[in-house]
Design a protein around this motif. Sequence first.
Motif, PDB file in Angstrom:
ATOM      1  N   ARG A 188     -24.663  90.518 -94.706  1.00 37.65           N
ATOM      2  CA  ARG A 188     -26.103  90.361 -94.926  1.00 37.65           C
ATOM      3  C   ARG A 188     -26.814  91.707 -94.886  1.00 37.65           C
ATOM      4  O   ARG A 188     -27.744  91.938 -95.652  1.00 37.65           O
ATOM      5  N   GLN A 244     -33.128  95.928-101.416  1.00 32.77           N
ATOM      6  CA  GLN A 244     -34.132  96.982-101.247  1.00 32.77           C
ATOM      7  C   GLN A 244     -33.912  98.128-102.225  1.00 32.77           C
ATOM      8  O   GLN A 244     -34.867  98.675-102.781  1.00 32.77           O
ATOM      9  N   HIS A 257     -28.996  93.024 -97.958  1.00 35.59           N
ATOM     10  CA  HIS A 257     -30.381  93.444 -97.742  1.00 35.59           C
ATOM     11  C   HIS A 257     -30.589  94.862 -98.284  1.00 35.59           C
ATOM     12  O   HIS A 257     -31.575  95.131 -98.974  1.00 35.59           O
TER      13      HIS A 257
END
Length: 146
Positions: free
Chosen positions: A23, A31, A27
């Motif tokens: 994760r 981004q 993430h």
Amino acid sequence: MNNTEQASLQTLQSLAEFRYALRQFLHFSEQAATAAGLQPQQHQLMLQIAGAPDNVETTISYVAERLGLRHNSVVELSKRCEEAGLVQRRHTTPDHRYVALRLTAAGARALQKLSEAHARELEELSPRLLEALRRVRKNSRSEVSQ
């Protein structure tokens, strides 16, 4: 706590750690795509096109399968990518039933920059990912043998 319960707890803990490390990478990826001016799904679509084996035609169906999306979702996503100048869509049959996708030069440049950033992030994160995966494998094997 008996041995079976302990093994089960260790498996759950190692799965949780592995999922957490994954994760964190996802993430980062989201981004990085956003910072590059792309939607994360645009980045994922471009990566699947560029990363397809040489003998595979990158059709809408192929990309939908690879991304785990419905066909019509990839149609819309590919149209948005085409409008952004990232991919080129072309019909591969006279009846227009199949659409093949390929990166434009601008799409390839954007993907290259993102891929370099992703490789650096994986270099940093890979020891944790590999250790977590090793623990998952070890714990699940010991759980099965008990």
